[in-house]
Scaffold this motif. Structure first.
Motif, PDB file in Angstrom:
ATOM      1  N   ALA A   5      55.643  85.954 -11.435  1.00 37.05           N
ATOM      2  CA  ALA A   5      56.072  85.335 -10.176  1.00 37.05           C
ATOM      3  C   ALA A   5      56.354  83.847 -10.366  1.00 37.05           C
ATOM      4  O   ALA A   5      57.013  83.222  -9.528  1.00 37.05           O
ATOM      5  CB  ALA A   5      55.017  85.546  -9.096  1.00 37.05           C
ATOM      6  N   ILE A   6      55.822  83.309 -11.453  1.00 36.00           N
ATOM      7  CA  ILE A   6      56.130  81.917 -11.796  1.00 36.00           C
ATOM      8  C   ILE A   6      56.056  81.792 -13.318  1.00 36.00           C
ATOM      9  O   ILE A   6      55.184  82.402 -13.947  1.00 36.00           O
ATOM     10  CB  ILE A   6      55.180  80.936 -11.075  1.00 36.00           C
ATOM     11  N   TRP A   9      52.769  79.734 -16.207  1.00 40.88           N
ATOM     12  CA  TRP A   9      51.454  79.438 -15.614  1.00 40.88           C
ATOM     13  C   TRP A   9      50.370  80.402 -16.093  1.00 40.88           C
ATOM     14  O   TRP A   9      49.200  80.119 -15.941  1.00 40.88           O
ATOM     15  CB  TRP A   9      51.508  79.502 -14.084  1.00 40.88           C
ATOM     16  N   PHE A  28      45.636  72.320 -14.614  1.00 44.64           N
ATOM     17  CA  PHE A  28      46.292  73.522 -14.136  1.00 44.64           C
ATOM     18  C   PHE A  28      46.773  73.259 -12.717  1.00 44.64           C
ATOM     19  O   PHE A  28      45.990  72.745 -11.902  1.00 44.64           O
ATOM     20  CB  PHE A  28      45.367  74.748 -14.128  1.00 44.64           C
ATOM     21  N   PRO A  29      48.008  73.621 -12.352  1.00 41.96           N
ATOM     22  CA  PRO A  29      49.074  74.130 -13.208  1.00 41.96           C
ATOM     23  C   PRO A  29      49.336  73.178 -14.386  1.00 41.96           C
ATOM     24  O   PRO A  29      49.021  71.983 -14.279  1.00 41.96           O
ATOM     25  CB  PRO A  29      50.288  74.182 -12.275  1.00 41.96           C
ATOM     26  N   PRO A  69      57.332  82.289   2.230  1.00 41.51           N
ATOM     27  CA  PRO A  69      57.711  83.307   1.259  1.00 41.51           C
ATOM     28  C   PRO A  69      56.580  84.252   0.820  1.00 41.51           C
ATOM     29  O   PRO A  69      56.744  84.974  -0.159  1.00 41.51           O
ATOM     30  CB  PRO A  69      58.182  82.475   0.066  1.00 41.51           C
ATOM     31  N   GLY A  92      43.164  81.635  -6.458  1.00 39.04           N
ATOM     32  CA  GLY A  92      43.894  82.851  -6.795  1.00 39.04           C
ATOM     33  C   GLY A  92      43.603  83.870  -5.717  1.00 39.04           C
ATOM     34  O   GLY A  92      42.617  83.736  -4.979  1.00 39.04           O
ATOM     35  N   LEU A 116      52.346  91.040  -7.340  1.00 38.63           N
ATOM     36  CA  LEU A 116      52.217  89.968  -6.344  1.00 38.63           C
ATOM     37  C   LEU A 116      51.809  90.556  -4.990  1.00 38.63           C
ATOM     38  O   LEU A 116      50.923  90.049  -4.317  1.00 38.63           O
ATOM     39  CB  LEU A 116      53.553  89.222  -6.230  1.00 38.63           C
ATOM     40  N   GLU A 122      57.235  91.546  -9.189  1.00 36.69           N
ATOM     41  CA  GLU A 122      56.659  90.307  -9.695  1.00 36.69           C
ATOM     42  C   GLU A 122      55.143  90.458  -9.847  1.00 36.69           C
ATOM     43  O   GLU A 122      54.496  91.127  -9.046  1.00 36.69           O
ATOM     44  CB  GLU A 122      56.954  89.153  -8.739  1.00 36.69           C
ATOM     45  N   VAL A 124      51.320  88.336 -10.740  1.00 38.74           N
ATOM     46  CA  VAL A 124      50.664  87.040 -10.603  1.00 38.74           C
ATOM     47  C   VAL A 124      49.210  87.196 -11.050  1.00 38.74           C
ATOM     48  O   VAL A 124      48.698  88.320 -11.116  1.00 38.74           O
ATOM     49  CB  VAL A 124      50.768  86.557  -9.136  1.00 38.74           C
ATOM     50  N   TRP A 125      48.552  86.064 -11.364  1.00 34.19           N
ATOM     51  CA  TRP A 125      47.130  86.159 -11.689  1.00 34.19           C
ATOM     52  C   TRP A 125      46.307  86.363 -10.420  1.00 34.19           C
ATOM     53  O   TRP A 125      46.671  85.857  -9.358  1.00 34.19           O
ATOM     54  CB  TRP A 125      46.670  84.894 -12.435  1.00 34.19           C
TER      55      TRP A 125
ATOM     56  N   ARG B 136      53.791  81.482  -1.513  1.00 31.75           N
ATOM     57  CA  ARG B 136      54.329  82.606  -2.267  1.00 31.75           C
ATOM     58  C   ARG B 136      53.272  83.285  -3.136  1.00 31.75           C
ATOM     59  O   ARG B 136      53.103  84.495  -3.110  1.00 31.75           O
ATOM     60  CB  ARG B 136      55.462  82.087  -3.166  1.00 31.75           C
ATOM     61  N   LEU B 138      49.855  82.679  -3.368  1.00 32.04           N
ATOM     62  CA  LEU B 138      48.473  82.837  -2.889  1.00 32.04           C
ATOM     63  C   LEU B 138      48.377  83.308  -1.439  1.00 32.04           C
ATOM     64  O   LEU B 138      47.353  83.856  -1.034  1.00 32.04           O
ATOM     65  CB  LEU B 138      47.721  81.503  -2.970  1.00 32.04           C
ATOM     66  N   SER B 257      44.542  73.758  -7.714  1.00 35.91           N
ATOM     67  CA  SER B 257      43.290  73.517  -8.422  1.00 35.91           C
ATOM     68  C   SER B 257      42.813  72.107  -8.159  1.00 35.91           C
ATOM     69  O   SER B 257      43.544  71.279  -7.620  1.00 35.91           O
ATOM     70  CB  SER B 257      43.491  73.705  -9.920  1.00 35.91           C
TER      71      SER B 257
END
Ligand SMILES: [Zn+2]
Lengths: 130, 396
Positions: A5-6, A9, A28-29, A69, A92, A116, A122, A124-125, B136, B138, B257
């Motif tokens: 999704a990104i 990362w 992070f990011p 989104p 997260g 996601l 997609e 994601v974590w 998007r 989270l 973060s």
């Protein structure tokens, strides 16, 4: 076929951050330009995988869909996770396989890569209870 | 104090969901503040506007938009954006110009028209915007962040849902007689605790709405106030606009973060503590001097955090304050006599100015139906996205 999704990362098993080669601070990011420690400012930032387990710092279960989104459906949980070695708290979503009603501050969670939202291509974590 | 400026006038357009252009609220508030000051718009030597980002280009250049609507006079202008802190930043610029001797009298205006529901990313479909990414990836709405703090407070300080509800009950009572408040309804703890759960542990009645509204202040040099026949004006004695210190170890909206504390020790004061500390230092005052405070209750739980940040009590003791009625009007140190965001909802660029309007009415003894008796020192505090601190101390 899934797509992140990104980009840049996370990997299949860990978050991707950066670490300053000069002062050792983690980001992070991933911070790619300059270290944000005001006493440092080095440009030597090396990509590094962050710890894939941590402890719940706090969390919330959302009972209404977030606006676009966002593509998921309520209820869904957002978890803030403290990584011991990096001394950083990372957000997260809680994994769809974990029960938010059993979650407590201080619980150990581990990183997982998941879709996601349901049916999404997609990924994601997310954090999963262990 | 050498760094004081006088508050000559304050004014507001009532908060609500009026659906009119933001300019109308701003101009109404400005005219009301000018009337209160007893001066004309043509006397104003500087105008500062708080930017609104949801009202097209006119909102990005709010200072000039208000100046045009009031009638061009050639007055110098600035517009500032600092999210929830925008109004305080605008006040700070006006104050600084007065203290620098660049002008004698300045007008500060903020106004907003807001959409219904959760605040969504403003930039549209823009994946490079951190604000877009948190929605998007989270689904991390603003109340999500407030809920993270609230749950943390329950864990560390033993706060209960009832404590959070007590804050809402108190504020709803305070705002009943405030003509500028949007919500004038008294709630009970039961009503709060049976309202729909939004971001657990926060319920609908514990989370602030978004509102339309406008607020304005007229600031002047102490000499100008004297010449104008105001011998003992309410004064702005401090404006704190500090940023966090690295490493900021509390997760802040809209971030993914915190900073890492792996190699650099945490600062002595966390960000919110530092906002208040800077204001106290500037004013040469401390928490023990306060008679009244207006704090940013984006959630009822966050109000409790602010009690500790502004030094009303030690960390972990805010629950006792709300349970004992210390922060209710008539108590030891009333907080949010205006009714706070609980009764207003947030009109982003106007809100920090509105906090100051309330404190000025309190210090003048004009806060009818919600007066804190004998108030002579007031503090407002809030925090804007990405690390904009804001706190104003007014004295008389
Ligand atoms: Zn460094």
């Amino acid at each position: 076929m899934t797509v992140p999704a990104i980009d840049g990362w996370f990997t299949d098993s860990a978050l991707l951050g950066t670490r300053c080669g000069s002062c050792g601070s983690y980001f992070f990011p991933p911070e790619r330009a300059f270290c944000r420690n005001p006493a440092c400012g080095s440009a030597e930032l090396e990509e590094t995988e962050l710890s894939s387990t941590g402890k719940v710092w706090s969390f919330s279960v959302n009972h209404y869909d977030a606006p676009a989104p966002f593509t998921g459906k309520a209820p869904y949980a957002v978890v803030a996770v403290e990584l011991t070695e990096e001394q950083i708290v990372v957000l997260g979503q809680l994994s769809a396989t974990s029960d938010p009603s059993a979650l407590k501050i201080g619980d150990e969670v581990s990183l997982v890569v998941e879709e996601l939202s349901e049916g999404s291509e997609e990924v994601v974590w997310k954090w999963r209870t262990t | 104090m050498a760094n004081d400026v006088a508050v000559l006038g304050v004014g507001m357009h009532p908060w609500g969901k009026w659906g009119k252009p933001f300019v109308e609220y701003g101009v109404a508030a400005a005219r009301s503040a000018l009337d209160d000051a007893g001066i004309s718009w043509r006397d104003v030597e500087f105008i500062a506007g708080g930017e609104t980002i949801r009202n097209g280009y006119a909102g990005y250049v709010a200072g000039a938009t208000f100046a045009q609507a009031l009638g061009w006079t050639g007055v110098p202008v600035a517009t500032t954006y600092a999210a929830c802190a925008a109004g305080a930043t605008a006040i700070d610029i006006a104050r600084t110009r007065i203290l620098a001797g660049l002008c004698d009298v300045a007008l500060v205006v903020g106004a907003d028209t807001t959409p219904k529901g959760f605040l969504a990313p403003t930039w549209g479909d823009n994946p490079s915007d951190p604000d877009w990414r948190r929605f998007r990836l989270l689904g991390a709405t603003n109340p999500t962040y407030f809920a993270l703090y609230a749950r943390r407070r329950m864990e560390l300080c033993g706060a209960t849902e009832e404590d959070f509800a007590r804050v809402k009950v108190k504020n709803s009572k305070h705002g009943l007689n405030n003509p500028n408040a949007r919500y004038k309804k008294e709630y009970t703890v039961d009503e709060v605790l049976t309202s729909p759960m939004v971001s657990d542990p926060l319920r609908l009645l514990q989370i602030c709405a978004t509102s339309d509204g406008g607020a304005a202040v007229v600031l002047a040099s102490m000499e100008y106030a004297k010449r104008h026949g105001v011998a003992d004006p309410v004064r702005v004695s401090a404006v704190s606009t500090v940023t966090p210190t690295f490493p900021n170890t509390v997760i802040e909206m809209p971030n993914f973060s915190t900073d890492s504390a792996a190699t650099v020790a945490q600062p002595e004061l966390g960000f919110r503590d530092a906002i208040a500390a800077a204001a106290y230092e500037q004013a040469g005052l401390g928490p023990e001097d306060l008679s009244v405070a207006e704090v940013y209750d984006l959630s009822s739980a966050l109000e409790l955090d602010w009690y500790e940040n502004i030094g009303l009590c030690k960390a972990g003791e805010a629950e006792k304050l709300i349970r004992d009625g210390d922060t209710t009007i008539g108590g030891r140190i009333p907080v949010n006599p205006s009714g706070g965001l609980a009764c207003f909802g947030e009109a982003v660029p106007a809100q920090a100015i509105a906090q100051v309007c309330e404190l000025v009415w309190q210090l003048r003894g004009q806060a009818e139906g919600r007066q804190v008796e004998g108030a002579n020192v007031g503090l407002s505090i809030n925090q804007g996205l990405f690390g904009h601190g804001s706190s104003v101390i007014v004295t008389r």
